[in-house]
Design an enzyme around this catalytic site. Structure first.
Site, short mmCIF file in Angstrom:
data_model
loop_
_atom_site.label_atom_id
_atom_site.label_comp_id
_atom_site.label_asym_id
_atom_site.label_seq_id
_atom_site.Cartn_x
_atom_site.Cartn_y
_atom_site.Cartn_z
N SER A 280 0.85 -1.19 0.00
CA SER A 280 0.00 0.00 0.00
C SER A 280 0.88 1.24 0.00
O SER A 280 2.07 1.17 0.28
CB SER A 280 -0.87 0.01 1.25
N LYS A 281 0.27 2.36 -0.31
CA LYS A 281 1.08 3.56 -0.38
C LYS A 281 1.58 3.96 1.00
O LYS A 281 2.57 4.64 1.15
CB LYS A 281 0.32 4.69 -1.06
N ARG A 282 0.90 3.48 2.01
CA ARG A 282 1.35 3.70 3.39
C ARG A 282 2.70 3.04 3.64
O ARG A 282 3.54 3.55 4.38
CB ARG A 282 0.34 3.11 4.36
#
Length: 450
Positions: A280-282
């Site tokens: 995920s971009k996290r």
RNA sequence: GGCGCGUUGGUCAAGGGGUUAAGACGCCUCCCUUUCACGGAGGAAUCACGGGUUCGAUUCCCGUACGCGCUACCA
């Protein structure tokens, strides 16, 4: 398992090359940054298409108006352009199968939904969001924490299966919002051959009655993907593994609408994992590596998520590292140009298991490509890097020599600043010129370099 | 919970009934080098578990465990 795959893959290739023209599509929804997995899906689509002399289509899946994000569509095109994966047909490239934006095809889908209802494969449902929530509350237990709208509850809901004809007619003509849901058959087995996984089967009783047409008249992905793949004559439909659970819905839709024999060959690519599950971009933010192809700024929050491009990656390296994250050609070769990949790519050599993204190895690929590429190719890119640091390089010849001198020690394009930026500082400039003109050649500060 | 897909070193992975189980990244040691990097030579490290089938399973079958995905009028 392996033998099944080999068995399945061979006839499909014959089919791919002789039956009909290969046409594949990438169908992103323009809601934000284009992530690693998405780019790899594009790459595999592109490689397959080019390998078989086919076309690569980009279709914009923007049926969810609530998730419209300004600039996201343009951004996707920018990423593909940078990556060197230009579509043959798209909103920007044109083509004979448009429009390529689903929101502009809205009217098309309704007829198919009506047809499904008329033939008993779908029904109208009038349940409000509140009623749906109530149903979920009512049926929720420890054993069943996520009740579905399926064959077990559909007869308890407000739909054209439970309401009499007059009531249905009345509701539909009194502006009452309604959706069209597929009526999943009882106890049937739906199976299909996935090019990567072999035969995959599902019990239809365990799949929910997915919404096909939303209250705003837009189709959901499920209807749109089938209708558009048919209308756009898609021969092979590739997507991420997260779509596998809804594949039986799509197979059934193909069967009802256009005939299962017309259905494209499916392949579900393994997921690219981050340090903890699906990337995920996290993950990028917490672990310090890029996830998106290019910088993406969320127009709502203004948050910038850094991309591979701006981080200093070469598109050659990016494509290379993505390609071998789940695929290899069976030899020891690790470095592939796009042309080599097109030549060597084959669907049956894609892994079925997910692959964890390793940023260290990603950087190694970039390093290899920097060492491998010619100075000519690097020049403009390095110039940009220096320029972004406030260094304007006027002397291309000098720049070329410097690039050649330091490229072995640059892992990322941005390293050229640390490695060579000082050379272009005003004070050193004069000295370097002097040395060049005296010897007519580059002075090598490091004698070990041959 | 249900359903689906997976499981070869820390990571990417080749292989596939009998192998010393490739290779790469990373890590470690050494060589080269006035430093760093590059390059070169080595090293540590792997078939999830349990049952079958078999003369023989890491490889085939079945379970279990674990991981991941899906379980929205999102894609």
């Amino acid at each position: 398992m392996v033998s099944i795959r080999a068995f399945v893959a061979i006839p499909m290739y014959i089919c791919a090359m002789s039956d009909k023209k290969v046409r594949v599509r990438f169908a992103p929804s323009p809601t934000g940054g284009l992530h690693l997995g998405g780019v790899r899906t594009v790459l595999y689509n592109y490689l397959f298409a080019k390998k078989h002399g086919g076309d690569f289509i980009l279709r914009i899946e923007d049926t969810d108006q609530t998730r419209f994000v300004p600039g996201a569509e343009e951004y996707i095109f920018d990423c593909l352009k940078w990556a060197g994966l230009e579509p043959d047909e798209s909103v920007q490239h044109g083509g004979d199968f448009g429009p390529y934006r689903q929101s502009e095809r809205k009217e098309l889908y309704k007829n198919y939904a009506e047809q499904l209802v008329a033939e008993g494969h779908a029904y109208y449902a009038f349940d409000t969001p509140g009623e749906l929530e109530q149903m979920r509350q009512q049926y929720r237990t420890d054993e069943n924490p996520a009740p579905q709208y399926d064959n077990k509850v559909r007869m308890q809901m407000r739909n054209s299966l439970t309401l009499d004809g007059d009531t249905v007619h009345e509701l539909m003509h009194s502006d009452t919002p309604y959706v069209v849901r597929i009526k999943m058959p009882d106890e049937e087995t739906v199976s299909f051959n996935d090019m990567i996984r072999g035969e995959v089967s599902f019990n239809t009783s365990l799949v929910d009655d997915k919404v096909l047409l939303k209250a705003d008249g837009m189709p959901t992905y499920h209807l749109a993907v089938v209708v558009d793949d048919h209308l756009m004559e898609i021969s092979h439909a590739f997507r991420g593994e997260e779509w596998l659970p809804s594949a039986p819905v799509h197979v059934l839709l193909w069967k009802y609408l256009f005939g299962e024999d017309k259905m494209p060959q499916w392949a579900h690519f393994p997921l690219i994992l981050g340090p903890s599950g699906k990337l995920s971009k996290r993950d990028g933010a917490t672990y310090g590596f890029p996830v998106f192809a290019m910088n993406w700024t969320d127009p709502k929050t203004g948050d910038l998520t850094e991309g591979f491009k701006e981080m200093g990656f070469l598109p050659e390296a990016f494509m290379n590292l993505l390609a071998v994250l789940g695929w290899n050609d069976g030899t020891e070769q690790e470095i592939f140009s796009l042309d080599e990949m097109i030549e060597k790519f084959s669907m049956d050599r894609i892994h079925s298991a997910g692959a964890k993204f390793d940023y260290e190895k990603a950087k190694w690929f970039n390093h290899e490509w920097i060492k491998k590429l010619t100075v000519d190719r690097l020049q403009l890119l390095v110039k940009e890097v220096l320029k972004s640091k406030g260094i304007e390089v006027a002397d291309d010849e000098l720049l070329n020599k410097v690039i050649d001198l330091v490229k072995d020690r640059c892992t990322l394009l941005t390293d050229f600043y640390e490695q060579a930026g000082y050379i272009f500082s005003k004070r050193l400039k004069a000295l370097i010129y002097l040395l060049f003109s005296r010897n007519g050649m580059m002075l090598k500060p490091c004698s070990s370099r041959s």
